[in-house]
Design an enzyme around this catalytic site. Structure first.
Site, mmCIF file in Angstrom:
data_model
loop_
_atom_site.group_PDB
_atom_site.id
_atom_site.type_symbol
_atom_site.label_atom_id
_atom_site.label_comp_id
_atom_site.label_asym_id
_atom_site.label_seq_id
_atom_site.Cartn_x
_atom_site.Cartn_y
_atom_site.Cartn_z
ATOM 1 C CG ASP A 110 -1.817 1.148 1.353
ATOM 2 O OD1 ASP A 110 -1.601 2.140 0.627
ATOM 3 O OD2 ASP A 110 -2.749 1.095 2.180
ATOM 4 C CE1 TYR A 133 -3.776 -1.683 11.716
ATOM 5 C CE2 TYR A 133 -4.174 0.658 11.374
ATOM 6 C CZ TYR A 133 -4.414 -0.664 11.044
ATOM 7 O OH TYR A 133 -5.295 -0.972 10.036
ATOM 8 C CE LYS A 153 -5.455 -7.139 10.670
ATOM 9 N NZ LYS A 153 -5.131 -7.046 12.082
HETATM 10 C C1 F6R Z 1 -7.603 -0.704 7.579
HETATM 11 C C2 F6R Z 1 -7.422 0.637 7.037
HETATM 12 C C3 F6R Z 1 -8.404 1.677 7.387
HETATM 13 C C4 F6R Z 1 -7.786 2.714 8.322
HETATM 14 C C5 F6R Z 1 -8.806 3.800 8.734
HETATM 15 C C6 F6R Z 1 -8.169 4.880 9.588
HETATM 16 O O1 F6R Z 1 -6.601 -1.548 7.134
HETATM 17 O O2 F6R Z 1 -6.490 0.895 6.322
HETATM 18 O O3 F6R Z 1 -9.584 1.156 7.913
HETATM 19 O O4 F6R Z 1 -7.283 2.088 9.461
HETATM 20 O O5 F6R Z 1 -9.352 4.405 7.583
HETATM 21 O O6 F6R Z 1 -7.094 5.393 8.909
HETATM 22 P P1 F6R Z 1 -6.215 6.635 9.428
HETATM 23 O O7 F6R Z 1 -5.739 6.285 10.787
HETATM 24 O O8 F6R Z 1 -5.120 6.707 8.404
HETATM 25 O O9 F6R Z 1 -7.120 7.825 9.395
HETATM 26 MG MG MG Z 2 -4.173 2.325 2.809
HETATM 27 MG MG MG Z 3 -5.191 -2.436 1.880
#
Ligand code: F6R
Ligand code: MG
Ligand code: MG
Length: 387
Positions: free
Chosen positions: A15, A232, A235
């Site tokens: 990603d 974190y 994923k």
């Molecule tokens: C799960 C994922 C999304 C983000 C969520 C919060 O793998 O990528 O669900 O965790 O959109 O993202 P941030 O913390 O970047 O605002």
């Molecule tokens: Mg992403």
């Molecule tokens: Mg992804």
């Protein structure tokens, strides 16, 4: 294995930033990665390649003769991700460069962020493969369906009917917490296997071999980004390669295992269980609560290393019922909001942002005896017993 027939299929994914939050890759990033791989093909590093995406993950499907863990191939993939990330930064895409955890390339992308599934095979006269790519879930999401494909006769008729499969398959399992590996043979050790892979956050199917001749039939990316980074960072959105037909599970037997939208870890903030929904490429992007988790399946014929195809295998009304079931399950489990078992358990939450929230509350906790004393004192004050 005769040298000329030996080819390697490598899927390396990352990603590197996406459009409208963590939704979908931008076409310009795919184009940037394609340019790097096209150059690699021209130089003879690659035989062939196909660049695609699953949600916000950029997927490089490559064939070559350099074997697994080749610095040339990993280096090329790393450059492709760097170029794509550059475009992502220019366009201000969200979380640009997210999975590229290191600045400098060290000879192998493992441990640097990207996910990797590679297999070196002797190409059969006709070599059908399926490339599975998932978004908003983790490598252990493949445990249940791959067990069913290669060990469950109620899924795979060939285990009973086809003499080439009748001896069963061997499963190589990784313990991603301890960094250990074990091989278990099915059907004899089926219950031992299930005792492990029923914990998909820790024990992950890495490779599957046909027992009769040790033919490598499947491989899964097992990188767990959060364990690598210690925090974190999204994923681990896994990929897998499965060889099919002619003494291996038929394409339809492999796909059959995905007709049940089982619950997997991931979804919103990598912190929730949700159903794995098989979709066509046009729906390979997550919306509702950043999900539900999705999986696409691209079928190829590999010929002298050339990738013929792909066929978009879940683009079929036969999976409509599975998708509806997945939405029904999504609706049901979403109503639990922040409660387990929708939200993951504490061990898995350790690698999310929740510990930062809990840290704030640390000082507010009192030892139970003290707290009891305070309550007694307060109640005494209220009743006037201390006066
Ligand atoms: C799960 C994922 C999304 C983000 C969520 C919060 O793998 O990528 O669900 O965790 O959109 O993202 P941030 O913390 O970047 O605002
Ligand atoms: Mg992403
Ligand atoms: Mg992804």
């Amino acid at each position: 294995m005769s040298e000329d027939k030996k080819i390697t299929i490598s899927i390396i994914k990352a990603d590197i930033g996406s459009l409208a939050g963590h939704h979908i890759t931008h076409p310009d990033t795919l184009a940037a990665a394609s340019r790097v791989l096209a150059e690699g093909k021209k130089k003879g590093i690659l035989i062939d390649f196909y660049v695609t995406h699953a949600g916000d993950d950029l997927e490089l499907i490559m064939t070559h003769r350099k074997g697994v863990d080749s610095p040339d191939i990993h280096g090329l993939a790393w450059n492709a991700f760097q170029e794509a990330a550059k475009v992502a930064r220019e366009l201000g895409l969200y979380a640009a460069g997210q999975d590229l955890l290191s600045e400098a390339f060290s000879g192998n992308v493992r441990g640097m962020g990207p996910g990797v599934a590679e297999m070196e095979i002797e190409e059969r006269p006709s070599e059908p493969i399926i490339v599975f790519m998932a978004d908003k879930t983790e490598p252990g999401a493949f445990n249940l369906p791959l067990f069913r494909v290669f060990a469950d006769p109620f899924n795979t008729a060939g285990l009973v009917i086809d003499p080439k499969m009748h001896d069963g398959f061997k499963f190589e399992i990784y313990d991603v917490y301890e960094g250990k590996t074990v091989i278990l043979s099915c059907p004899e050790e089926m219950y031992d296997l299930l005792a492990l892979i029923g914990t998909p956050g820790r024990y992950v199917i890495k490779r599957i071999y046909r027992k009769k001749d040790d033919l490598l039939a499947a491989v899964v990316s097992t990188e767990r980004l959060n364990l690598i980074a210690g925090r974190y960072v999204g994923k681990d959105d896994p990929v897998a390669i499965v060889r099919c037909q002619h003494g291996l599970p038929a394409v339809g037997e492999v796909l059959e295992a995905f007709a049940f939208p089982h619950l997997v870890a991931g979804w919103m903030r990598g912190s929730h269980f949700g159903p794995l929904m098989p979709v066509s490429m046009k729906d390979a992007k997550c919306t509702r609560f950043d999900g539900p988790p999705r999986i696409v399946a691209l079928g190829f014929q590999v010929k002298n290393g050339r990738l013929i195809g792909p066929a978009d295998l879940f683009d079929d009304p036969a999976f409509e019922y599975t998708r509806m079931k997945a939405m029904e399950v999504a609706d049901y489990i979403r109503r639990h909001g922040p409660f387990m078992p929708h939200r993951l358990g504490p061990e898995e939450m350790e690698y999310t942002t929740l510990p930062q929230v809990l840290e704030k509350l640390k000082g507010r906790f009192k030892k139970l005896e003290e707290a009891t004393k305070v309550i007694i004192r307060k109640s005494e004050m209220l009743t006037g017993a201390t006066e």
